[in-house]
Structure formats: structure tokens, C-alpha cells
Design a protein around this motif. Structure first.
Motif, mmCIF file in Angstrom:
data_model
loop_
_atom_site.group_PDB
_atom_site.id
_atom_site.type_symbol
_atom_site.label_atom_id
_atom_site.label_comp_id
_atom_site.label_asym_id
_atom_site.label_seq_id
_atom_site.Cartn_x
_atom_site.Cartn_y
_atom_site.Cartn_z
ATOM 1 N N GLU A 20 10.208 35.583 7.045
ATOM 2 C CA GLU A 20 10.194 36.737 6.138
ATOM 3 C C GLU A 20 10.641 36.377 4.727
ATOM 4 O OE1 GLU A 20 12.646 39.658 8.040
ATOM 5 O OE2 GLU A 20 11.089 40.222 9.485
ATOM 6 N N THR A 21 11.480 35.348 4.588
ATOM 7 C CA THR A 21 12.093 35.074 3.284
ATOM 8 C C THR A 21 11.664 33.762 2.642
ATOM 9 O OG1 THR A 21 14.006 34.013 4.303
ATOM 10 C CG2 THR A 21 14.158 36.389 3.919
ATOM 11 N N THR A 22 10.929 32.927 3.366
ATOM 12 C CA THR A 22 10.636 31.591 2.858
ATOM 13 C C THR A 22 9.146 31.320 2.907
ATOM 14 O OG1 THR A 22 12.751 30.883 3.793
ATOM 15 C CG2 THR A 22 11.239 29.154 3.107
ATOM 16 N N GLN A 23 8.655 30.707 1.860
ATOM 17 C CA GLN A 23 7.253 30.308 1.822
ATOM 18 C C GLN A 23 7.189 28.812 2.085
ATOM 19 O OE1 GLN A 23 5.272 32.042 -1.438
ATOM 20 N NE2 GLN A 23 3.326 31.944 -0.373
ATOM 21 N N PHE A 24 6.550 28.443 3.170
ATOM 22 C CA PHE A 24 6.455 27.032 3.564
ATOM 23 C C PHE A 24 5.163 26.436 3.058
ATOM 24 C CE2 PHE A 24 9.479 28.803 6.561
ATOM 25 C CZ PHE A 24 10.454 27.829 6.581
ATOM 26 N N PRO A 25 5.172 25.115 2.781
ATOM 27 C CA PRO A 25 6.278 24.168 2.878
ATOM 28 C C PRO A 25 7.312 24.406 1.773
ATOM 29 C CG PRO A 25 4.373 23.069 1.954
ATOM 30 C CD PRO A 25 3.949 24.470 2.316
ATOM 31 N N THR A 26 8.553 24.053 2.066
ATOM 32 C CA THR A 26 9.639 24.264 1.119
ATOM 33 C C THR A 26 10.737 23.228 1.318
ATOM 34 O OG1 THR A 26 11.116 25.941 0.202
ATOM 35 C CG2 THR A 26 10.975 25.821 2.593
ATOM 36 N N LEU A 27 11.546 23.043 0.283
ATOM 37 C CA LEU A 27 12.745 22.226 0.436
ATOM 38 C C LEU A 27 13.781 23.080 1.158
ATOM 39 C CD1 LEU A 27 13.257 20.342 -2.944
ATOM 40 C CD2 LEU A 27 12.702 19.369 -0.721
ATOM 41 N N TYR A 28 14.309 22.569 2.248
ATOM 42 C CA TYR A 28 15.286 23.301 3.044
ATOM 43 C C TYR A 28 16.574 22.500 3.104
ATOM 44 C CZ TYR A 28 17.321 26.118 6.736
ATOM 45 O OH TYR A 28 18.149 26.929 7.442
#
Length: 96
Positions: A20-28
């Protein structure tokens, strides 16, 4: 048995929140606390070894524990959770 159900519920909730809160791909960013034993720290390094992750470590003031911060490019919520599950097998680790 309840701890397995608890962890499954935790990961299901985490997956929902990530999607719900993150758009992938992303730095995590992962943060862990591990006992300051070289083999424990190396176990954490090995989990993230093939991801091109940036890993920073910092010992506690008494040197008993080491904070490990890992930043890695993750492709999906499932990939994030899989690394948490792998890390949970390291003896004495605390996920933050």
C-alpha cells in the motif's frame, strides 16, 4: 505453535503495508541488532550478499551488540519479507 501463527500474521500485515505504501522496485532499509560475534555478523552479510546491498555496522557502547543497517534494492514486498525470514534464523538477531 502460536508463535508460528503470530509470525505469519505479522508478515501478512507487513506485506499489505508495503504494497500500500511502497512502489517497487525500491531501496529498502533493514535494521538489525545482533550479538557482537563475528560469525553472527557474517551470517547477516551473507543473506544480502548478492543484492549489491550497502551494509553499515556499529557496535554498542559496551560492545555487546552490533547494529547492522542494510540498504538494498528490492523488487517486491515478497522479496523484502523473504530476507526478513532468512535473517530471523540468525541466532540472537532482533529486527527493528
Amino acid at each position: 505453535m502460536s508463535s508460528k501463527n503470530d509470525s505469519e500474521a505479522f508478515y501478512a500485515k507487513l506485506k499489505t503495508q508495503l504494497e500500500e505504501t511502497t512502489q517497487f522496485p525500491t531501496l529498502y532499509m533493514y535494521k538489525f541488532i545482533v550479538p557482537s560475534q563475528e560469525e553472527r555478523i557474517q551470517e547477516v552479510h551473507q543473506i544480502f550478499d548478492n543484492l549489491g546491498a550497502v551494509i553499515d555496522t556499529k557496535k554498542s557502547s559496551k560492545g555487546t551488540y552490533t547494529s547492522v543497517t542494510i540498504t538494498a534494492n528490492m523488487k517486491s514486498a515478497d522479496a523484502v519479507i523473504e530476507k526478513y525470514k532468512e535473517a530471523s534464523k540468525v541466532k540472537g538477531i532482533i529486527s527493528l
